[in-house]
Design a protein around this motif. Structure first.
Motif, PDB file in Angstrom:
ATOM      1  N   LYS A   1       0.860  -1.182   0.000  1.00 46.67           N
ATOM      2  CA  LYS A   1       0.000   0.000   0.000  1.00 46.67           C
ATOM      3  C   LYS A   1       0.892   1.225   0.000  1.00 46.67           C
ATOM      4  CE  LYS A   1      -4.331   0.375   2.129  1.00 46.67           C
ATOM      5  NZ  LYS A   1      -5.192   0.279   3.296  1.00 46.67           N
ATOM      6  N   TRP A   2       0.476   2.276  -0.725  1.00 50.33           N
ATOM      7  CA  TRP A   2       1.285   3.492  -0.793  1.00 50.33           C
ATOM      8  C   TRP A   2       0.379   4.707  -0.906  1.00 50.33           C
ATOM      9  CZ3 TRP A   2       6.280   3.299   0.206  1.00 50.33           C
ATOM     10  CH2 TRP A   2       7.042   4.444   0.035  1.00 50.33           C
ATOM     11  N   TYR A   3       0.763   5.772  -0.227  1.00 51.00           N
ATOM     12  CA  TYR A   3       0.024   7.032  -0.255  1.00 51.00           C
ATOM     13  C   TYR A   3       0.884   8.098  -0.907  1.00 51.00           C
ATOM     14  CZ  TYR A   3      -2.327   4.514   3.486  1.00 51.00           C
ATOM     15  OH  TYR A   3      -2.971   3.567   4.210  1.00 51.00           O
ATOM     16  N   HIS A   4       0.261   8.945  -1.732  1.00 52.20           N
ATOM     17  CA  HIS A   4       0.999  10.026  -2.378  1.00 52.20           C
ATOM     18  C   HIS A   4       0.010  11.104  -2.803  1.00 52.20           C
ATOM     19  CE1 HIS A   4       3.731  12.028  -5.249  1.00 52.20           C
ATOM     20  NE2 HIS A   4       4.685  11.507  -4.489  1.00 52.20           N
ATOM     21  N   SER A   5       0.521  12.277  -3.061  1.00 53.30           N
ATOM     22  CA  SER A   5      -0.358  13.379  -3.456  1.00 53.30           C
ATOM     23  C   SER A   5      -0.871  13.242  -4.892  1.00 53.30           C
ATOM     24  CB  SER A   5       0.356  14.723  -3.277  1.00 53.30           C
ATOM     25  OG  SER A   5       1.539  14.735  -4.035  1.00 53.30           O
ATOM     26  N   THR A   6      -0.173  12.465  -5.726  1.00 56.28           N
ATOM     27  CA  THR A   6      -0.635  12.238  -7.096  1.00 56.28           C
ATOM     28  C   THR A   6      -0.827  10.739  -7.330  1.00 56.28           C
ATOM     29  OG1 THR A   6       1.570  11.961  -8.057  1.00 56.28           O
ATOM     30  CG2 THR A   6       0.698  14.232  -7.927  1.00 56.28           C
ATOM     31  N   GLU A   7      -1.681  10.411  -8.293  1.00 55.47           N
ATOM     32  CA  GLU A   7      -1.910   9.001  -8.596  1.00 55.47           C
ATOM     33  C   GLU A   7      -0.662   8.354  -9.186  1.00 55.47           C
ATOM     34  OE1 GLU A   7      -4.956   6.119 -11.075  1.00 55.47           O
ATOM     35  OE2 GLU A   7      -5.604   8.136 -10.548  1.00 55.47           O
ATOM     36  N   ALA A   8       0.048   9.090 -10.041  1.00 56.91           N
ATOM     37  CA  ALA A   8       1.280   8.556 -10.629  1.00 56.91           C
ATOM     38  C   ALA A   8       2.304   8.241  -9.533  1.00 56.91           C
ATOM     39  CB  ALA A   8       1.862   9.533 -11.640  1.00 56.91           C
ATOM     40  N   GLY A   9       2.428   9.126  -8.570  1.00 58.40           N
ATOM     41  CA  GLY A   9       3.360   8.906  -7.457  1.00 58.40           C
ATOM     42  C   GLY A   9       2.949   7.717  -6.605  1.00 58.40           C
ATOM     43  N   ALA A  10       1.643   7.565  -6.377  1.00 56.16           N
ATOM     44  CA  ALA A  10       1.150   6.445  -5.575  1.00 56.16           C
ATOM     45  C   ALA A  10       1.367   5.123  -6.309  1.00 56.16           C
ATOM     46  CB  ALA A  10      -0.325   6.641  -5.250  1.00 56.16           C
ATOM     47  N   LYS A  11       1.132   5.114  -7.631  1.00 55.02           N
ATOM     48  CA  LYS A  11       1.335   3.891  -8.409  1.00 55.02           C
ATOM     49  C   LYS A  11       2.806   3.476  -8.435  1.00 55.02           C
ATOM     50  CE  LYS A  11      -2.628   4.054 -11.525  1.00 55.02           C
ATOM     51  NZ  LYS A  11      -3.095   4.234 -12.900  1.00 55.02           N
ATOM     52  N   ALA A  12       3.687   4.446  -8.627  1.00 54.21           N
ATOM     53  CA  ALA A  12       5.125   4.144  -8.633  1.00 54.21           C
ATOM     54  C   ALA A  12       5.577   3.665  -7.256  1.00 54.21           C
ATOM     55  CB  ALA A  12       5.919   5.373  -9.060  1.00 54.21           C
ATOM     56  N   GLY A  13       5.100   4.320  -6.232  1.00 49.50           N
ATOM     57  CA  GLY A  13       5.494   3.963  -4.867  1.00 49.50           C
ATOM     58  C   GLY A  13       5.009   2.594  -4.448  1.00 49.50           C
ATOM     59  N   VAL A  14       3.765   2.252  -4.816  1.00 45.80           N
ATOM     60  CA  VAL A  14       3.223   0.962  -4.403  1.00 45.80           C
ATOM     61  C   VAL A  14       3.927  -0.183  -5.131  1.00 45.80           C
ATOM     62  CG1 VAL A  14       1.265   0.741  -6.023  1.00 45.80           C
ATOM     63  CG2 VAL A  14       1.106  -0.224  -3.726  1.00 45.80           C
TER      64      VAL A  14
END
Length: 183
Positions: free
Chosen positions: A121-134
């Motif tokens: 699971k990953w949280y980020h301010s943008t969807e692209a950032g959350a997808k990359a992080g997860v």
């Protein structure tokens, strides 16, 4: 009490920044390779021996797929591979011509997977950032638990992903990935 508070704070931080967890056990489910009988295929004739070998391999892979199916069409997976190459001289220009035959036993590409899914699971301010992080979190978790060979999400099976808002973290996008690590 101080140790418990410190542990809870660390777990909370890992959840906020991003985290992963295993779902199920971690034993490897192994399968034996399926080997077919020897297959010999001739390639086209070329002036260079390496090109003649490459032609034979290409034709061998095509014939293996036609005879046995897509999962058997990889020369790199074949057992007992060899080449029989013959040369002759071109009558018009006197240059040496090569024709090769590729020999090998087609082997099915069997995927090795662990039992149980891995969740990140990953949280980020943008969807692209959350997808990359997860994805990064999932791959790091898989490497940590099962080794580097299992750490590529592209090889995972039973994959599932979701992204969306989370009322617990307003203004952040939450993405979750689950999948069974495979090599």
């Amino acid at each position: 009490m101080k140790m418990l508070t410190s542990t809870l704070a660390t777990l909370t931080l890992a959840t906020v920044i991003g985290g992963f967890s295993a779902i199920g056990g971690s034993t490897e489910a192994a399968a034996a390779n399926d080997v077919k009988p020897m297959l010999s295929v001739s390639g086209m004739t070329y002036y260079k021996k390496e090109k003649a070998k490459s032609s034979a391999v290409g034709r061998w892979e095509k014939k293996a797929v036609i005879k046995h199916g897509m999962k058997y069409g990889k020369w790199e997976k074949a057992k007992k591979t060899s080449f029989d190459c013959d040369s002759k001289f071109h009558q018009g220009n006197g240059k040496k011509l090569w024709t090769c035959k590729a020999n090998g036993k087609p082997v099915a590409k069997i995927q090795m997977c662990v039992s149980g899914k891995l969740k990140a699971k990953w949280y980020h301010s943008t969807e692209a950032g959350a997808k990359a992080g997860v994805r990064d979190a999932w791959e790091k978790g898989a490497a940590e638990r099962h080794g580097i060979k299992y750490s590529f999400y592209k090889n995972a099976k039973d994959k599932h992903s979701t992204c969306g808002s989370d009322s617990q973290f307003p203004g952040k996008i939450t993405c979750t990935l689950t999948g069974t690590p495979c090599k």
